[in-house]
Scaffold this active site. Structure first.
Site, PDB file in Angstrom:
ATOM      1  N   SER A  16      43.828  68.478  -6.162  1.00  0.00           N
ATOM      2  CA  SER A  16      44.526  68.617  -4.885  1.00  0.00           C
ATOM      3  C   SER A  16      43.693  69.331  -3.830  1.00  0.00           C
ATOM      4  O   SER A  16      42.729  68.784  -3.337  1.00  0.00           O
ATOM      5  CB  SER A  16      45.870  69.313  -5.105  1.00  0.00           C
ATOM      6  OG  SER A  16      46.693  68.525  -5.922  1.00  0.00           O
ATOM      7  N   ASP A  54      31.363  64.945   2.173  1.00  0.00           N
ATOM      8  CA  ASP A  54      31.265  63.964   3.259  1.00  0.00           C
ATOM      9  C   ASP A  54      30.393  64.476   4.402  1.00  0.00           C
ATOM     10  O   ASP A  54      29.656  63.705   5.025  1.00  0.00           O
ATOM     11  CB  ASP A  54      32.659  63.615   3.786  1.00  0.00           C
ATOM     12  CG  ASP A  54      33.467  62.798   2.785  1.00  0.00           C
ATOM     13  OD1 ASP A  54      32.860  62.262   1.837  1.00  0.00           O
ATOM     14  OD2 ASP A  54      34.703  62.713   2.942  1.00  0.00           O
ATOM     15  N   LYS A  83      44.296  63.898  -7.886  1.00  0.00           N
ATOM     16  CA  LYS A  83      45.647  63.957  -7.317  1.00  0.00           C
ATOM     17  C   LYS A  83      45.548  64.026  -5.797  1.00  0.00           C
ATOM     18  O   LYS A  83      45.153  65.046  -5.234  1.00  0.00           O
ATOM     19  CB  LYS A  83      46.424  65.163  -7.835  1.00  0.00           C
ATOM     20  CG  LYS A  83      47.839  65.231  -7.259  1.00  0.00           C
ATOM     21  CD  LYS A  83      48.598  66.426  -7.787  1.00  0.00           C
ATOM     22  CE  LYS A  83      50.015  66.440  -7.236  1.00  0.00           C
ATOM     23  NZ  LYS A  83      50.074  66.615  -5.784  1.00  0.00           N
TER      24      LYS A  83
END
Length: 736
Positions: A496, A507, A522
């Site tokens: 999470s 990224d 998740k």
């Protein structure tokens, strides 16, 4: 059944959501029918991706409800299943019509079969077992057919009881052998928590002395093992007598809602109270989160600072087989017991002792003596250490969860604590930072965004989608608290919010991610809805609550972390590498998908980001110790997949001896020395002068870190990362 035990993997703090999307009235005088109507309506309206309640849905509910009640196929007969099967594709229609025929039939038959079994096991256990016979039991219950007759069911119970008794008999025989050699039971089967703690306990409880050793015959030990098995089942059925129809109906409701996704759950009123307690962070007992998997109560998280953590011998994946209170002679088997009932046995007042019989991840079985306590919340907070090599200094911050104060976010949260630790580490001259998110199951989404902002100037961190709408959560503060080399450690249990932060840093190419092939996976957000708010007037009592998946989050590059998790830049295997622990291993997870990427700029602070990753992966390919870890992970997987157990004592004993011998080649894993020096920061050193417990915790932590190969590789990566000489001109001033 997998139901209310995935709090560890919440993406955000779950808050009570108010819903106002209907004027529908719920006024059925039958509470069960009203609940069924209310829950299915709310979930259809509020779920992120509601399923059609059709024949396929019906089949899923049918299979899981029956399996949930009788996972080991020890109660229902084949004739029962044949009778139930006429409802296999009718449950969807029954849900829509508030018809409880399927539930009523299965529930009443289950009560009858349980009553039948209560007559079987005392008769079976009244006679000795012959452990010289060549016999095996297959514990792959999913592939086992239902018994065709009461006689066949009795035979199945006899074999299962022989298996249970054999395990206890083996322990007794081994214990007697050890005591004849002068080795005490506590020396061989228990794990001492702290020597001084046991010394204090001995002073305060000098009246309790170990009984003098009297050798028993093998026949007497076998009889004792059967009596223990009978006592355990007696205890279990005593528990079931206290269960009401409402308890089983709550299971049925959960079977229905979990068909939408594994994190949507119904909380009956007591469950809601326990959920609120867990979310408040007040954990009492042994300091472990438990989940029922198949028929076993399994550890899914060990809480730092708690009794289980202090024992150093209980870990994620262990199964608890038996529980014995300090004032009881025999242990109670919790195999097959409801999770709530098992927890009641395991929990208890602070200061009391409980003995847990544990089936370890590697398949060995041993007893652990724990002293119950209130888990110290301080150990769930961020902590840091200075790492010293021969000529350089690096910082390490361990973040167990993304926490925040429920009443006042600014009071204390993970982001402000991490910021403080970074500043303190900078004052000590750190040249690179390791952020350890291993085993971090998530928490507050806002803190994940705020922590990301400590490492980038500005920009989006995560995208959140719900009901066709998309929101981009950004770091809007131009402050960069740490502009140097950054490594993030993850594993299969990083979930999470951990995945949000790791994905964003990956990224942006701001950090290099080291760890498991992928994280937990998740990518959903849940809200808790109080079902009572829907009822204008209610004479039926508390209706409980519904935790419902209402949103999905996405990386800034547009990809979801759902199922896929975050792929590490540098993959390092661990003992969980081949064990099913991720979101993809649950039933009915939401699918992976992608949305448009947000607008963001790659961080240009490094000049050799990709080259550093290549160098690290090359080191890992040549690392012999890493290969040993991978071999151990494969060995654990192979042992867990073994489904045939010998019921002949000599063969059973030989199998255990062989397993113990095989594990010796993996001892080197725990003997590893990374040659790094770990030091507490000055502010903690000052605290330790008054707090010896904190001092002991940090010593324990540093000792474990010194054996940690993943930290070692993180330091090598930090050493390899080189900063662009234009970076300094792009960085905002640090605000203290």
């Amino acid at each position: 059944m997998k139901k209310n035990f995935k709090v560890l993997f919440l993406a955000v703090f779950v808050s009570v959501a108010s819903c106002s999307f209907t004027t529908k009235e719920f006024n059925d005088p039958n509470k069960d029918k009203l609940l069924l109507d209310l829950i299915t309506y709310v979930i259809q309206k509020g779920h992120y991706d509601p399923k059609d309640i059709n024949d396929e849905f019906s089949i899923g509910v049918y299979d899981k409800f029956i399996k949930g009640l009788d996972p080991l196929k020890r109660y229902f007969l084949a004739s029962d299943i044949a009778e139930f099967s006429k409802y296999k594709t009718e449950i969807d229609d029954q849900i829509k019509n508030k018809d409880l025929s399927f539930f009523d039939l299965v529930y009443s038959r289950f009560q009858k079969r349980m009553a039948d079994v209560q007559k079987i096991y005392p008769e079976v256990l009244a006679k000795p077992f012959d452990f010289t016979e060549t016999e095996t039991i297959n514990v792959d219950y999913d592939k086992l057919a239902y018994a065709n007759s009461p006689k066949e069911l009795r035979s199945r119970w006899k074999q299962q009881l022989k298996f249970t008794t054999l395990a206890s008999y083996y322990d007794s025989v081994e214990d007697q052998k050890n005591r004849e050699k002068g080795v005490s039971d506590s020396d061989t089967n228990t794990d001492e928590e702290d020597e001084t703690e046991f010394q204090d306990a001995a002073k305060n409880d000098s009246s309790k002395k170990e009984e003098p050793f009297v050798r028993k015959s093998l026949a007497e030990l076998e009889q004792k093992a059967r009596e223990a098995a009978k006592n355990s089942l007696d205890e279990y059925f005593d528990f079931t007598k206290d269960l009401q129809r409402t308890d089983y109906f709550a299971i049925y409701l959960n079977t229905i809602v979990e068909e939408f996704d594994p994190h949507t759950n119904y909380f009956a009123p007591p469950d809601k109270d326990r959920f609120d307690l867990r979310m408040s962070g007040k954990l009492e007992g042994i300091g472990a989160r438990l989940q029922k998997k198949n028929d076993y109560i399994t550890v899914i998280e060990v809480i730092s600072g708690g009794p289980a953590w202090r024992s150093e011998k209980i870990e994620v994946g262990d199964a608890i087989l038996k529980v014995k209170q300090e004032d009881e002679k025999d242990a109670v088997s919790i195999v097959g017991m409801r999770i709530d009932d098992a927890v009641k046995l395991i929990k208890g007042p602070k200061g009391t002792k409980v003995t847990l019989t544990i089936k370890n991840v590697d398949g060995t079985v041993s007893d652990k003596v724990l002293t119950r306590d209130v888990v110290e919340l301080e150990e769930t907070y961020a902590k840091s250490s200075l790492i010293e090599t021969s000529d350089r200094k690096f910082g390490l911050i361990n973040l167990p969860q993304f926490y925040f104060d429920m009443q006042n976010y600014k009071e204390r949260n993970a982001a402000t604590d991490v910021k403080k630790e970074i500043i303190r580490l900078k004052e000590e001259g750190m040249e690179g930072l390791v952020l350890d998110l291993r085993d971090n199951g998530g928490g507050s989404l806002r803190t994940a965004v705020d922590i990301a902002g400590l490492f980038i100037k500005k920009g989006p961190v995560v995208q959140v989608a719900s009901n066709g709408n998309k929101e981009v959560l950004e770091d809007k503060d131009s402050e960069i608290v740490w502009d140097g080399p950054l490594v993030i450690l993850v594993n299969e249990l990083s979930a999470s919010a951990s995945e949000i932060l790791a994905a964003a840093m990956q990224d942006y190419k701001r950090a290099i991610i080291i760890g498991s092939a992928q994280t937990y996976g998740k990518g959903t957000v849940q809200n808790v809805i109080d079902l009572n708010q829907w009822l204008r007037k209610n004479d039926l009592g508390d209706m409980g609550a519904l935790k419902i998946t209402s949103q999905k989050f996405y990386r800034v590059n547009g990809g979801s972390t759902q199922l896929e998790g975050v792929k590490s830049d540098v993959v390092m295997p661990d003992r969980y590498s081949y064990i099913d622990v991720g979101e993809r291993d649950y039933d009915n997870p939401l699918p992976y998908d992608k949305i448009d990427a947000a607008k963001y700029n790659i961080w240009d602070g490094y000049i050799d980001y990709d080259e550093t990753i290549e160098k690290s992966n090359a080191r890992m390919e040549q690392n012999a110790h890493l290969k040993l870890i991978d071999d151990n992970a494969r060995w654990i997987k192979e042992r867990r997949d073994e489904k045939t157990v010998n019921l002949n004592y000599k063969m059973y004993s030989a199998d255990i001896a062989q397993r113990k011998e095989e594990t010796k080649r993996f001892d080197a894993i725990n003997e590893y020395d990374n040659k790094l020096t770990f030091k507490s920061l000055p502010y903690e050193t000052a605290l330790m002068k008054q707090d010896t417990t904190l001092s002991e915790k940090r010593k324990r932590w540093h000792k474990n870190l010194s054996k940690d190969m993943y930290i070692e590789e993180a330091v090598h990566v930090l050493e390899d990362l080189k900063l662009s000489n234009i970076k300094a001109g792009k960085v905002a001033d640090i605000k203290n």
